[in-house]
Design a protein around this motif. Structure first.
Motif, PDB file in Angstrom:
ATOM      1  N   GLY A   1     -55.556  17.947  59.157  1.00  0.00           N
ATOM      2  CA  GLY A   1     -56.380  16.999  59.438  1.00  0.00           C
ATOM      3  C   GLY A   1     -56.759  16.022  58.681  1.00  0.00           C
TER       4      GLY A   1
ATOM      5  N   ARG B   1     -48.535  20.031  62.794  1.00  0.00           N
ATOM      6  CA  ARG B   1     -49.572  19.365  63.609  1.00  0.00           C
ATOM      7  C   ARG B   1     -50.544  18.713  63.160  1.00  0.00           C
TER       8      ARG B   1
ATOM      9  N   ASN C   1     -53.021  13.725  67.186  1.00  0.00           N
ATOM     10  CA  ASN C   1     -54.458  14.097  68.231  1.00  0.00           C
ATOM     11  C   ASN C   1     -55.508  13.467  67.542  1.00  0.00           C
ATOM     12  N   ARG C   2     -56.395  12.771  68.272  1.00  0.00           N
ATOM     13  CA  ARG C   2     -57.392  12.353  67.644  1.00  0.00           C
ATOM     14  C   ARG C   2     -58.829  13.260  67.821  1.00  0.00           C
ATOM     15  N   CYS C   3     -59.608  13.327  66.917  1.00  0.00           N
ATOM     16  CA  CYS C   3     -60.591  14.160  66.909  1.00  0.00           C
ATOM     17  C   CYS C   3     -61.909  13.286  66.893  1.00  0.00           C
TER      18      CYS C   3
ATOM     19  N   HIS D   1     -51.891  23.065  60.826  1.00  0.00           N
ATOM     20  CA  HIS D   1     -52.504  22.159  61.475  1.00  0.00           C
ATOM     21  C   HIS D   1     -53.405  21.179  60.390  1.00  0.00           C
TER      22      HIS D   1
ATOM     23  N   GLU E   1     -53.420   7.188  68.170  1.00  0.00           N
ATOM     24  CA  GLU E   1     -53.043   8.638  68.501  1.00  0.00           C
ATOM     25  C   GLU E   1     -51.577   8.481  69.236  1.00  0.00           C
TER      26      GLU E   1
ATOM     27  N   CYS F   1     -60.812  22.636  63.329  1.00  0.00           N
ATOM     28  CA  CYS F   1     -59.247  22.846  64.033  1.00  0.00           C
ATOM     29  C   CYS F   1     -58.206  22.788  62.969  1.00  0.00           C
TER      30      CYS F   1
ATOM     31  N   SER G   1     -53.994  15.866  63.310  1.00  0.00           N
ATOM     32  CA  SER G   1     -55.066  15.202  64.001  1.00  0.00           C
ATOM     33  C   SER G   1     -55.701  14.442  62.934  1.00  0.00           C
TER      34      SER G   1
ATOM     35  N   LEU H   1     -62.779  18.168  63.688  1.00  0.00           N
ATOM     36  CA  LEU H   1     -61.704  18.175  62.696  1.00  0.00           C
ATOM     37  C   LEU H   1     -61.418  19.198  61.964  1.00  0.00           C
TER      38      LEU H   1
END
Length: 319
Positions: free
Chosen positions: A150, A171, A190-192, A148, A184, A201, A173, A198
């Motif tokens: 960020g 993935r 994905n937007r945090c 993931h 997004e 995750c 974000s 952020l």
């Protein structure tokens, strides 16, 4: 027209102003000034109609107020944090940047730092250099499509980085309070809503934000603590990370890996804590560069300045 290029004696970018002279044309006289600060500039520099600025020489209020004829300054980069925008505006000087050069290079470099850390290439090199071919000595390696990522900042470069990581099945974000809603959806990421979200995750965080009063030391002791056991890459601006807090984090082996192309003060020696580590990758503010990118940047900076001086405006003006 009298044009000045203000570059640094330390880690300079321009050897001679040939590209700028060609773009600006025969009615321009282009002079390269390589100095440590504006205090070292000769008096004739204050008579320039326009300036091209490189990042290691700050253009502060006192200097800007002394300029006699200057109508435009172009920062040869995306960022323009070395120029006092308010003082320039008060002096009637338009300041512009070059936001559309080198996007591919910076995105590729961020990805290169990340992949080298994730696949532990420095450690692998050290293992083989020691005479061993035992893959177990490299250590644990994450699978990329389970990662993931960020992104702090999702402008032109952040978007390019997002697409690159998505190609590996990651993935993705991002956190960017200034980016409009719907980005997004366009990118399929994905937007945090908060930086804390952020950092919580993501397994790897890559910084792509500009440097301003809001982002200076955006990543400090608290944020680094949230990244324990994770990876951090910065190809944006050094002072976005608190240098003292980062030294402590590296000394304490808080991070799984750190990749830096920029530093809080690039005129100073790199902290000893960062050296001789296989979990720290350093590069000399080179993310922007390729054989094609630097000439492109110089030509575009000169072109923007020419349009400001001839037309009085340009879409890249930031003040």
């Amino acid at each position: 027209m009298k044009i000045g290029i203000i570059d640094s004696l330390h880690n300079s970018y321009v050897d001679q102003p040939d590209i700028e002279q060609r773009v600006l044309g025969g009615d321009a006289s282009v002079t390269l000034y390589r100095v440590r600060s504006t205090d070292e500039l000769p008096p004739d520099a204050l008579e320039c109609d326009g300036l091209i600025s490189w990042h290691l020489v700050p253009l502060q209020a006192g200097f800007l107020g002394e300029l006699k004829a200057c109508r435009g300054i172009v920062r040869a980069a995306v960022g323009f944090d070395n120029i006092d925008l308010v003082a320039a505006r008060q002096a009637g000087i338009a300041v512009a940047n070059v936001p559309d050069y080198g996007t591919e290079e910076v995105a590729d470099h961020a990805l290169s730092l990340a992949l080298s850390l994730l696949r532990r290439l420095p450690r692998g090199h050290a293992v083989v250099s020691s005479g061993s071919w035992d893959w177990r000595e490299v250590g644990a390696l994450p699978r990329l499509n389970q990662l993931h990522v960020g992104l702090i900042g999702c402008g032109r470069i952040g978007m390019a980085v997002a697409l690159r990581f998505k190609a590996f099945g990651c993935r993705v974000s991002f956190y960017d309070p200034h980016q409009s809603s719907g980005v997004e959806k366009s990118l399929g990421v994905n937007r945090c809503e908060t930086l804390a979200q952020l950092l919580e995750c993501a397994d790897l965080v890559s910084i792509h934000a500009p440097l301003d009063d809001r982002t200076r030391h955006l990543i400090g002791k608290e944020q680094l603590a949230a990244l324990q056991g994770k990876y951090l890459v910065n190809t944006a601006r050094g002072p976005i990370i608190d240098g003292a807090a980062l030294r402590d984090a590296v000394a304490d082996r808080l991070l799984a890996g750190l990749g830096l192309d920029v530093y809080e003060d690039e005129r100073q020696a790199i902290p000893a804590e960062f050296l001789n580590r296989d979990d720290v990758l350093l590069s000399p503010h080179v993310a922007f560069y390729s054989d094609a990118a630097l000439p492109e940047l110089r030509a575009k900076a000169a072109q923007v300045l020419r349009e400001i001086l001839s037309q009085g405006q340009h879409r890249n003006v930031v003040n």
